[in-house]
Design an enzyme around this catalytic site. Structure first.
Site, mmCIF file in Angstrom:
data_model
loop_
_atom_site.group_PDB
_atom_site.id
_atom_site.type_symbol
_atom_site.label_atom_id
_atom_site.label_comp_id
_atom_site.label_asym_id
_atom_site.label_seq_id
_atom_site.Cartn_x
_atom_site.Cartn_y
_atom_site.Cartn_z
ATOM 1 N N ASP A 9 40.046 89.127 -14.265
ATOM 2 C CA ASP A 9 39.967 88.105 -15.309
ATOM 3 C C ASP A 9 38.984 87.042 -14.803
ATOM 4 O OD1 ASP A 9 40.696 86.510 -17.635
ATOM 5 O OD2 ASP A 9 41.930 85.273 -16.319
ATOM 6 N N SER A 10 38.638 86.121 -15.677
ATOM 7 C CA SER A 10 37.765 85.015 -15.263
ATOM 8 C C SER A 10 38.497 84.090 -14.286
ATOM 9 C CB SER A 10 37.362 84.199 -16.478
ATOM 10 O OG SER A 10 38.509 83.531 -16.988
ATOM 11 N N CYS A 72 41.276 90.243 -19.714
ATOM 12 C CA CYS A 72 40.522 89.105 -20.246
ATOM 13 C C CYS A 72 39.979 89.487 -21.619
ATOM 14 C CB CYS A 72 39.383 88.796 -19.282
ATOM 15 S SG CYS A 72 38.266 87.515 -19.875
ATOM 16 N N ASN A 73 40.348 88.741 -22.624
ATOM 17 C CA ASN A 73 39.879 89.027 -23.986
ATOM 18 C C ASN A 73 38.373 88.801 -24.115
ATOM 19 O OD1 ASN A 73 42.453 89.204 -25.993
ATOM 20 N ND2 ASN A 73 42.873 87.911 -24.238
ATOM 21 N N THR A 74 37.883 87.777 -23.422
ATOM 22 C CA THR A 74 36.461 87.441 -23.552
ATOM 23 C C THR A 74 35.587 88.533 -22.931
ATOM 24 O OG1 THR A 74 37.210 85.152 -23.297
ATOM 25 C CG2 THR A 74 34.840 85.522 -23.279
ATOM 26 N N GLU A 150 44.088 76.792 -15.208
ATOM 27 C CA GLU A 150 43.475 76.975 -13.885
ATOM 28 C C GLU A 150 43.865 75.839 -12.932
ATOM 29 O OE1 GLU A 150 41.234 79.456 -12.553
ATOM 30 O OE2 GLU A 150 42.039 80.548 -14.272
ATOM 31 N N CYS A 182 43.956 84.910 -25.654
ATOM 32 C CA CYS A 182 43.348 84.651 -24.336
ATOM 33 C C CYS A 182 44.478 84.783 -23.328
ATOM 34 C CB CYS A 182 42.759 83.240 -24.298
ATOM 35 S SG CYS A 182 42.279 82.683 -22.645
ATOM 36 N N HIS A 184 45.058 83.419 -20.623
ATOM 37 C CA HIS A 184 45.551 82.178 -20.015
ATOM 38 C C HIS A 184 46.653 81.531 -20.866
ATOM 39 C CE1 HIS A 184 41.905 82.348 -17.518
ATOM 40 N NE2 HIS A 184 42.403 81.366 -16.792
HETATM 41 N N1 DGL Z 1 41.498 84.660 -19.843
HETATM 42 C C1 DGL Z 1 40.304 84.986 -20.515
HETATM 43 C C2 DGL Z 1 40.507 85.528 -21.898
HETATM 44 O O1 DGL Z 1 41.481 86.225 -22.099
HETATM 45 C C3 DGL Z 1 39.089 84.143 -20.284
HETATM 46 C C4 DGL Z 1 39.143 82.691 -20.582
HETATM 47 C C5 DGL Z 1 37.926 81.954 -20.102
HETATM 48 O O2 DGL Z 1 37.551 82.120 -18.948
HETATM 49 O O3 DGL Z 1 37.334 81.210 -20.897
HETATM 50 O O4 DGL Z 1 39.725 85.333 -22.794
#
Ligand code: DGL
Length: 272
Positions: A9-10, A72-74, A150, A182, A184
């Protein structure tokens, strides 16, 4: 050591997915990479997100994983097709839970919370198109929420304030479902629940993804010999190791397991 999965993930958001996987399959060894140095992905370019996704996938492959989870969705929105084209390994990915939300909504109004980048992606647009006749979607980009998670500030008043700012307008629109698009955001679920009450469904993807991981793993035969050793839980970050140690201690559900926390050394990868 049994089967070994790689998760990235990010940042720390993917732990919401890993937690569900761990609940279903505590015997798994895993390597988790938080790309903290590049967090958040929500304000990066498409090219950067694709490059980082290749880099992290290659790092996990070097660790000998049997399956990769893009938690991670992004990253999924921009890189998943490319990753699946380039690597033979099974890859399980995240996607906002639009289908289940549209199917269960009574008012036909569904709010989707996600990063600005996810909401701008073609993949997201095509997903929505499939359910556009059935439901009305309210898209809410939520800059700032990833940073709050974070920084382990989920109990601070600022977290509540930002959630109110993002969710209240949609509530006035008669939504009955909220999709957490997301990884997070599940760490903010309690605050969202407190605001919206019990009559609104809050839908996440982690449970479905963890089922998919377990199912896919059943079809994979590894050449490794099963042994008696405990599964290893390895956490890597591309950012500050000290900060990451506090994050893992704060969010990871199983502090008694054998946990290894390291900095991921940047190394070169093939061009993408
Ligand atoms: N947790 C990530 C997601 O599901 C990335 C969020 C991010 O880094 O902006 O999109």
């Amino acid at each position: 050591m049994g089967k070994h999965i790689g998760v990235f993930d990010s940042g720390i958001g993917g732990l919401s997915v890993l937690t569900e996987i761990y609940r279903k399959a505590p015997e798994l060894t895993f390597s988790y990479i938080a790309d903290t140095a590049f967090n958040p992905y929500g304000n990066k370019t498409e090219k950067q997100i694709i490059q980082r996704s290749h880099y992290l996938t290659q790092q996990l492959l070097k660790k000998g994983v049997d399956l990769i989870v893009v938690a991670c969705n992004t990253a999924t929105a921009f890189a998943i097709d490319d990753l699946r084209k380039h690597y033979q390994i099974p890859i399980v990915a995240m996607e906002p839970a639009i289908k289940p939300a549209a199917e269960q909504s009574q008012t036909g109004k569904v709010m989707i919370m996600a990063t600005t980048m996810t909401l701008s992606s073609d993949r997201y647009y095509h997903l929505l198109e499939r359910f556009a006749e059935q439901s009305q979607f309210i898209h809410q980009a939520c800059p700032g929420l990833v940073e709050i998670v974070e920084n382990m500030e989920v109990v601070k008043p600022e977290a509540k304030q930002l959630i109110h700012q993002y969710v209240l307008p949609a509530l006035e629109n008669n939504i009955d479902s909220i999709v957490l698009g997301c990884t997070h955001y599940p760490f903010l679920k309690d605050i969202i629940r407190e605001l919206v009450g019990d009559h609104i469904s809050i839908i996440e993807t982690s449970e479905a993804v963890s089922r998919q991981v377990v199912k896919k793993l059943e079809t994979i035969t590894t050449v490794k010999k099963p042994d008696e050793r405990l599964p290893e839980h390895k956490f890597y970050t591309t950012g500050s190791l000290e900060h990451f140690k506090s994050q893992v201690a704060y969010y990871w559900i199983n502090p008694i397991s054998k946990v290894i926390i390291k900095a991921l050394k940047e190394s070169s990868t093939s061009k993408h």
